[in-house]
Scaffold this motif. Structure first.
Motif, PDB file in Angstrom:
ATOM      1  N   GLY A   8       0.826  -1.213   0.000  1.00 49.36           N
ATOM      2  CA  GLY A   8       0.000   0.000   0.000  1.00 49.36           C
ATOM      3  C   GLY A   8       0.852   1.251   0.000  1.00 49.36           C
ATOM      4  N   ILE A   9       1.923   1.237   0.808  1.00 49.79           N
ATOM      5  CA  ILE A   9       2.799   2.404   0.876  1.00 49.79           C
ATOM      6  C   ILE A   9       3.446   2.655  -0.484  1.00 49.79           C
ATOM      7  CG2 ILE A   9       4.885   3.330   1.964  1.00 49.79           C
ATOM      8  CD1 ILE A   9       4.112   1.763   4.468  1.00 49.79           C
ATOM      9  N   LEU A  10       3.911   1.564  -1.111  1.00 47.31           N
ATOM     10  CA  LEU A  10       4.554   1.714  -2.428  1.00 47.31           C
ATOM     11  C   LEU A  10       3.562   2.278  -3.444  1.00 47.31           C
ATOM     12  CD1 LEU A  10       6.793  -1.459  -2.769  1.00 47.31           C
ATOM     13  CD2 LEU A  10       7.498   0.925  -2.524  1.00 47.31           C
ATOM     14  N   LEU A  11       2.362   1.693  -3.465  1.00 46.28           N
ATOM     15  CA  LEU A  11       1.367   2.137  -4.457  1.00 46.28           C
ATOM     16  C   LEU A  11       1.000   3.607  -4.246  1.00 46.28           C
ATOM     17  CD1 LEU A  11      -1.127  -0.810  -4.873  1.00 46.28           C
ATOM     18  CD2 LEU A  11       0.170   0.343  -6.662  1.00 46.28           C
ATOM     19  N   THR A  12       0.744   3.981  -2.962  1.00 48.86           N
ATOM     20  CA  THR A  12       0.345   5.365  -2.695  1.00 48.86           C
ATOM     21  C   THR A  12       1.470   6.331  -3.048  1.00 48.86           C
ATOM     22  OG1 THR A  12      -0.892   4.438  -0.862  1.00 48.86           O
ATOM     23  CG2 THR A  12      -0.774   6.818  -0.977  1.00 48.86           C
ATOM     24  N   SER A  13       2.712   5.975  -2.681  1.00 50.38           N
ATOM     25  CA  SER A  13       3.804   6.894  -3.020  1.00 50.38           C
ATOM     26  C   SER A  13       3.993   6.976  -4.523  1.00 50.38           C
ATOM     27  CB  SER A  13       5.123   6.502  -2.376  1.00 50.38           C
ATOM     28  OG  SER A  13       4.998   5.471  -1.502  1.00 50.38           O
ATOM     29  N   PHE A  14       3.805   5.839  -5.217  1.00 48.68           N
ATOM     30  CA  PHE A  14       3.943   5.902  -6.669  1.00 48.68           C
ATOM     31  C   PHE A  14       2.873   6.807  -7.257  1.00 48.68           C
ATOM     32  CE2 PHE A  14       2.605   4.408 -10.865  1.00 48.68           C
ATOM     33  CZ  PHE A  14       3.774   4.630 -11.565  1.00 48.68           C
ATOM     34  N   TYR A  15       1.651   6.711  -6.699  1.00 48.75           N
ATOM     35  CA  TYR A  15       0.545   7.515  -7.217  1.00 48.75           C
ATOM     36  C   TYR A  15       0.865   9.000  -7.126  1.00 48.75           C
ATOM     37  CZ  TYR A  15      -4.231   9.285  -7.618  1.00 48.75           C
ATOM     38  OH  TYR A  15      -5.356   9.959  -7.999  1.00 48.75           O
ATOM     39  N   PHE A  16       1.376   9.436  -5.977  1.00 48.77           N
ATOM     40  CA  PHE A  16       1.610  10.872  -5.809  1.00 48.77           C
ATOM     41  C   PHE A  16       2.984  11.320  -6.280  1.00 48.77           C
ATOM     42  CE2 PHE A  16      -1.992  10.649  -2.844  1.00 48.77           C
ATOM     43  CZ  PHE A  16      -2.713  11.708  -3.358  1.00 48.77           C
ATOM     44  N   MET A  17       3.996  10.434  -6.209  1.00 49.96           N
ATOM     45  CA  MET A  17       5.338  10.887  -6.551  1.00 49.96           C
ATOM     46  C   MET A  17       5.868  10.275  -7.842  1.00 49.96           C
ATOM     47  SD  MET A  17       7.038  11.351  -2.818  1.00 49.96           S
ATOM     48  CE  MET A  17       6.406   9.943  -1.971  1.00 49.96           C
ATOM     49  N   GLY A  18       5.285   9.172  -8.280  1.00 47.76           N
ATOM     50  CA  GLY A  18       5.785   8.544  -9.500  1.00 47.76           C
ATOM     51  C   GLY A  18       5.051   9.007 -10.743  1.00 47.76           C
ATOM     52  N   ILE A  19       3.717   9.155 -10.629  1.00 46.16           N
ATOM     53  CA  ILE A  19       2.926   9.474 -11.820  1.00 46.16           C
ATOM     54  C   ILE A  19       3.270  10.851 -12.400  1.00 46.16           C
ATOM     55  CG2 ILE A  19       0.574   9.932 -12.621  1.00 46.16           C
ATOM     56  CD1 ILE A  19      -0.370   7.596 -10.996  1.00 46.16           C
ATOM     57  N   PRO A  20       3.349  11.928 -11.552  1.00 43.59           N
ATOM     58  CA  PRO A  20       3.619  13.243 -12.159  1.00 43.59           C
ATOM     59  C   PRO A  20       4.900  13.306 -12.982  1.00 43.59           C
ATOM     60  CG  PRO A  20       2.840  13.518  -9.928  1.00 43.59           C
ATOM     61  CD  PRO A  20       3.058  12.059 -10.117  1.00 43.59           C
ATOM     62  N   PRO A  21       6.085  12.830 -12.465  1.00 35.27           N
ATOM     63  CA  PRO A  21       7.280  12.907 -13.319  1.00 35.27           C
ATOM     64  C   PRO A  21       7.166  12.056 -14.572  1.00 35.27           C
ATOM     65  CG  PRO A  21       7.811  11.999 -11.140  1.00 35.27           C
ATOM     66  CD  PRO A  21       6.409  12.409 -11.097  1.00 35.27           C
ATOM     67  N   LEU A  22       6.521  10.878 -14.460  1.00 34.53           N
ATOM     68  CA  LEU A  22       6.387  10.026 -15.649  1.00 34.53           C
ATOM     69  C   LEU A  22       5.560  10.736 -16.717  1.00 34.53           C
ATOM     70  CD1 LEU A  22       5.896   6.429 -14.250  1.00 34.53           C
ATOM     71  CD2 LEU A  22       7.814   7.347 -15.557  1.00 34.53           C
ATOM     72  N   LEU A  23       4.441  11.328 -16.296  1.00 38.97           N
ATOM     73  CA  LEU A  23       3.606  12.051 -17.258  1.00 38.97           C
ATOM     74  C   LEU A  23       4.374  13.222 -17.857  1.00 38.97           C
ATOM     75  CD1 LEU A  23       0.074  12.131 -15.605  1.00 38.97           C
ATOM     76  CD2 LEU A  23       0.741  10.979 -17.695  1.00 38.97           C
ATOM     77  N   ALA A  24       5.143  13.916 -17.011  1.00 44.29           N
ATOM     78  CA  ALA A  24       5.903  15.071 -17.495  1.00 44.29           C
ATOM     79  C   ALA A  24       6.916  14.642 -18.538  1.00 44.29           C
ATOM     80  CB  ALA A  24       6.600  15.756 -16.330  1.00 44.29           C
ATOM     81  N   LYS A  25       7.437  13.426 -18.363  1.00 46.34           N
ATOM     82  CA  LYS A  25       8.474  12.942 -19.280  1.00 46.34           C
ATOM     83  C   LYS A  25       7.854  12.528 -20.615  1.00 46.34           C
ATOM     84  CE  LYS A  25      12.957  11.988 -18.921  1.00 46.34           C
ATOM     85  NZ  LYS A  25      13.501  11.147 -19.834  1.00 46.34           N
ATOM     86  N   PHE A  26       6.664  11.892 -20.551  1.00 45.07           N
ATOM     87  CA  PHE A  26       6.128  11.331 -21.787  1.00 45.07           C
ATOM     88  C   PHE A  26       4.848  12.018 -22.253  1.00 45.07           C
ATOM     89  CE2 PHE A  26       8.522   7.978 -19.601  1.00 45.07           C
ATOM     90  CZ  PHE A  26       9.525   7.806 -20.553  1.00 45.07           C
TER      91      PHE A  26
END
Lengths: 371, 171, 260
Positions: free
Chosen positions: A303-321
């Motif tokens: 859960g911790i991994l998923l939640t952190s990915f949601y808030f901290m992983g998705i924005p940079p990935l979207l910004a990149k692609f």
């Protein structure tokens, strides 16, 4: 015939179906990007924002409302004095939505032809005197408003229930209607999130809008085409996550906070199975067929991994692609705020869908806090 | 003359002025902070005038095993539950947002009308948004043999309090 | 005869002229002076863009919110003459308002007006968003508007407890328990156990956010009095200050919005 239609409406308005449908079609009605806008044009949805479209919308709404009034259960809930403002809210919201979108599309058409928007006046002729033009308009509107309020007050008595009794909670027990969206969120989130964190984010987020969307060229007149992303997201938050939730909370939540269709009787003995499980149980017990680990951190790591990915992983990935151009136009600061607020807003529908599909209770469940 | 008198004092240097300003600001901020703290503290009264928290709830025999008594809910907001071997008292206050749940004998559960939380007869939560079980309160015997319930002491299952001998009565 | 008829025009009579120093203005200069010289009208500029007088553009929602606020102030003051915020009297006083006071709809106007104000404030925000009127240089005024929106809902929420019926007490119970769930500051909130000195927990039912809000542990008489004071004095004073800033900034930020 009538009964089967009513049954169909009851089934359709359950939050699972109606919310998912609304979620699915919303972005075609208010397209945030060119891709959605193309489909909107092909299907001709934009025709809703014309005179004929308005007549269509209101004929459907008023006929539906009047026909439904023949049903005793619908009448009982809609004509309850405290619910009258929500009926007023519903009709006025739709009306003003239509009015603003009609003017926005008219202006978009003018801009496309290289003209100025309707609100524009040539500088030499643009001013009128406040006395008498504006002052008289204000006076007339004030008088009309006061007459309306007086008639409303004479026709409907202000409700008063039984005297306060701390040992007996009425069933159902509801917050004031304008907070019902928050109460609806309480079904899906812990109180510290739904009652404290989300309201704070909503207030801060609303205040942040003008600091994120700073394009001055679309200031001061109704328009849609050139600011469709912001309008679409704002309307999603305002119409779907707030007004729709208020309506569900007012009209469709009955005893035991169970869901009831608009033509359904409020049966206090209705039983709805609600066996909710945490993400850790789904992963360890159901998927991996193990027992839950004793260490909280190991148990909740997914859960911790998923939640952190949601808030901290998705924005940079979207910004990149996917949103590369948007990111470069906005700059990192505005972009991060924009993504944070959008992801917060989207977390509500995501949690709702997870609750309905896999009965998820918490992403992260610790003795100290739950998400 | 005027020039002379003013020259006798050492002129206030730029650095000296700034340090005096700092001292002044620190004192001002401390005074304001103290005042606001006092105003905030004013909202928290020192003494409460609440009804007494303990009451006598009749004799143990009048509760039948396997049943939930709602007799004291109206006045004291407490259910008394008797199982095969013990009696305990549950505070009728939902752990979600503090509404008063109802006991549904047919479904054998406590159901909260506010947001639909459900609890078993033991008080354990099993459905809806409630994050933890209902709280139990201290139960004991008064000198006349009646049950004595004290709501000011609560026992939480998730802290292991339900094994505390004050939280139940053997029968 | 003709002259006598002329004198019967009330706007030209001696009495009228003696009360009102200014005539109904007939020329452009007089109309400008009418706005400039009047303490209430000077909220307005002397002249505004043509589109800004069209109801189609402004929907009048901002002005209506202010007007409904004034109605609520007047009716609220009248209600305060009869209402006593104690647990024994509140409920019966509210019943008496309808039955023993002349013109028994004062409470109705207040209550429905409160609902109406929430709706008009929402729609005002909606209109400002749809016309892009929050964009620079009006960003900060939008932020003040959000504060006004929040205060409107808080005013309505605190008023909800005053009838002291079942609807009131349970809505406020649920609401104040959310305060108990505030992170760090509420007894049920995440991190409450961290706020402690040694073994002594600082956030307890007698010191947390909910206790500070209600002045007691559950919604009883103390909370009723406290909400009454919030509703009648504290929040109205604050909202009036913010409204003054809001209206002033509308003028200073370039008047009602329009295309560049």
């Amino acid at each position: 015939m009538g009964e089967s239609v009513k049954h169909l409406v009851n089934v359709f308005s359950s939050p699972t179906i109606s919310f998912l449908t609304l979620f699915a079609i919303f972005f075609f009605i208010f397209p945030p990007t060119e891709w959605f806008a193309a489909i909107n044009r092909r299907l001709g949805i934009y025709k809703l924002w014309t005179g004929k479209g308005g007549v269509f919308i209101f004929t459907v709404m008023i006929t539906g409302h009047c026909l439904s009034l023949t049903d005793p259960n619908y009448r009982a809930i809609v004509l309850k004095p405290d619910n009258v403002p929500i009926v007023l809210l519903l009709f006025s919201t739709v009306f003003f939505l239509w009015l603003s979108m009609k003017q926005a599309y008219a202006n978009d058409a003018r801009l496309a032809q290289g003209l100025k928007p309707n609100e524009y006046e040539v500088p030499e002729k643009r001013k009128v005197l406040v006395w008498p033009d504006l002052v008289y308009t204000e006076l007339i509107v004030m008088v009309l408003c006061m007459v309306g309020l007086l008639v409303w007050s004479i026709v409907l008595q202000a409700p008063l229930e039984e005297p306060a009794d701390p040992s007996l909670t009425p069933n159902p027990s509801k917050a004031p209607w304008y907070f019902l969206a928050l109460q609806e969120m309480l079904v899906y989130f812990d109180p510290w999130l739904a009652g404290v964190a989300f309201p704070t984010v909503i207030i801060v987020g609303l205040m942040a809008i003008p600091y994120i969307d700073t394009d001055r060229s679309t200031s001061g007149y109704f328009s849609f085409q050139n600011r469709k992303l912001f309008i679409s997201l704002f309307l999603f938050g305002w119409l779907v996550l707030w007004v729709y939730m208020v309506i569900v909370g007012t009209f469709f939540r009955g005893p035991g906070w169970n869901f009831f269709g608009p033509f359904e009787r409020w049966d206090p003995h209705k039983v709805a199975a609600l066996n909710n499980v945490n993400l850790s149980e789904i992963i360890y017990v159901i998927a991996l067929k193990q027992t839950l680990p004793d260490n909280v951190l190991v148990r909740e790591i997914w859960g911790i991994l998923l939640t952190s990915f949601y808030f901290m992983g998705i924005p940079p990935l979207l910004a990149k692609f996917r949103l590369k151009g948007f990111f470069e136009r906005m700059g990192s600061m505005k972009y991060s705020w924009f993504m944070f607020l959008s992801l917060m807003a989207l977390s509500l529908p995501i949690k709702m869908i997870l609750r309905w599909s896999i009965n998820l209770k918490y992403m992260i469940a610790t003795p100290w806090f739950n998400i | 003359m005027v020039d002379n008198t003013s020259n006798t004092d050492a002129p206030l240097s730029r650095r000296g002025f700034l340090s005096w300003m700092t001292v002044a600001w620190v004192f001002f901020a401390a005074a304001m902070g103290g005042f606001l703290t006092m105003c905030g503290r004013f909202l928290f009264p020192n003494v409460l005038f609440e009804p007494p928290s303990s009451f006598k709830a009749g004799f143990p025999d009048q509760y039948s095993p396997g049943a939930v008594s709602v007799d004291w809910k109206g006045k004291h907001r407490v259910w008394i539950v008797r199982t095969d071997d013990r009696i305990y008292a549950i505070l009728a206050r939902c752990t979600h947002l503090g509404c008063t749940p109802n006991w549904l004998p047919n479904e054998s559960k406590f159901k909260c009308p506010c947001h639909g939380s459900g609890f078993r007869m033991s008080g354990i939560n099993f459905e809806g948004p409630a994050p933890r079980p209902l709280e139990r309160v201290r139960i004991g015997l008064a000198e006349d043999g009646q049950l004595l319930i004290d709501k000011s002491v609560t026992f939480r299952q998730e802290k292991g309090d339900w094994e505390n001998p004050d939280s139940y009565l053997m029968t | 005869m003709a002259e006598e008829k002329k004198n019967k025009n009330p706007f030209k009579s001696v009495i009228w002229k003696s009360i009102f120093r200014v005539q109904v203005p007939q020329d452009r200069r007089g109309r400008m002076m009418q706005v400039l010289n009047n303490v209430f009208l000077h909220l307005h500029p002397v002249s505004i863009p043509k589109h800004a007088v069209k109801v189609k553009y402004t929907w009048c929602m901002g002005g209506l919110s202010f007007f409904v606020f004034l109605v609520l102030t007047v009716t609220g003051i009248l209600l305060m003459f009869y209402y006593v915020p104690t647990t024994t009297r509140a409920y019966t006083d509210v019943i008496d308002l309808a039955e023993t006071t002349p013109l028994g709809i004062m409470r109705e106007i207040h209550r429905w007006g409160a609902h109406l104000m929430v709706i008009t404030v929402w729609l005002h925000m909606f209109r400002v968003f749809m016309t892009g009127a929050y964009k620079p240089p009006r960003e900060f005024n939008w932020a003040i508007g959000v504060i006004l929106l929040t205060l409107t809902m808080l005013l309505s929420f605190t008023g909800y407890l005053l009838p002291w019926d079942q609807l009131a007490i349970w809505a406020i119970t649920v609401g104040s328990n959310m305060a108990a769930a505030t992170p760090l500051l509420g007894r049920e909130g995440p991190g409450a156990a961290l706020v402690s000195i040694g073994d002594i927990n600082l956030v307890t039912p007698l010191s947390d956010a909910k206790y500070g809000l209600l002045g007691e542990r559950e919604v009883r008489g103390g909370a009723l009095l406290r909400f009454y004071v919030f509703h009648c004095i504290a929040f109205p004073v604050v909202i009036v200050v913010f409204m003054a800033v809001h209206f002033w900034r509308v003028r200073k930020d370039g008047g009602v919005s329009g295309p560049l």
